[in-house]
Scaffold this motif. Sequence first.
Motif, mmCIF file in Angstrom:
data_model
loop_
_atom_site.group_PDB
_atom_site.id
_atom_site.type_symbol
_atom_site.label_atom_id
_atom_site.label_comp_id
_atom_site.label_asym_id
_atom_site.label_seq_id
_atom_site.Cartn_x
_atom_site.Cartn_y
_atom_site.Cartn_z
ATOM 1 N N SER A 16 0.829 -1.211 0.000
ATOM 2 C CA SER A 16 0.000 0.000 0.000
ATOM 3 C C SER A 16 0.860 1.256 0.000
ATOM 4 N N GLU A 17 1.926 1.230 0.776
ATOM 5 C CA GLU A 17 2.817 2.396 0.831
ATOM 6 C C GLU A 17 3.487 2.644 -0.524
ATOM 7 N N ASN A 56 0.878 4.093 -2.940
ATOM 8 C CA ASN A 56 0.610 5.516 -2.662
ATOM 9 C C ASN A 56 1.755 6.399 -3.127
ATOM 10 N N ARG A 65 -2.461 -1.047 -5.890
ATOM 11 C CA ARG A 65 -1.746 -2.103 -5.158
ATOM 12 C C ARG A 65 -1.551 -3.339 -6.015
#
Length: 180
Positions: free
Chosen positions: A161-162, A165, A171
């Motif tokens: 997810s990081e 982003n 994802r």
Amino acid sequence: MLVGYARVSSVGQSLEVQLEALNAAGCEKVFAEKRSGTTTAGRSELADALSFVREGDVLVVTRLDRLARSANDLHSVVKKLTDKGVAFQCIQQSSIETSTSTGKLLLGVLASIAEFEADIRRERQREGIDRAKAAGIYKGRKPSVDVAAVRALREQGLGGSEIANQLGIGRASVYRALSG
């Protein structure tokens, strides 16, 4: 009541000609959208039109392919209409109207022809792409994900997810990049 439905496949196309024809045919209410016709799923204006019509109404389109591209979808929509006591009319294709036996027959024949044409078009497109690939002309869509950047961020300890982003991607794209 005559209820119209108009559809074009892309945002760049105009609904104007269809809307004019539906208004000229006497439609009191018209639903219109810019969505692909390959399936009836996700076509909110069609769903609204099907919910709106009542027994005794007629759903009107300019051409069959504006309502559905496959015989199954077309017959499914017409069955929903018939179950509600609603007739279907197509103004540019011999005035197909499902309130008559001849209209029902013609609808089935034209639906099969429309599906056949779509299949032939897909086959020709596939043949063209295959020839272009063999000639080295067609390479497909350019990659939108920088696989090296995804892997570098993963090595720094970031989670899916990081990474998504930070790179502005989905994802699923992160996990595809990591597995490929």
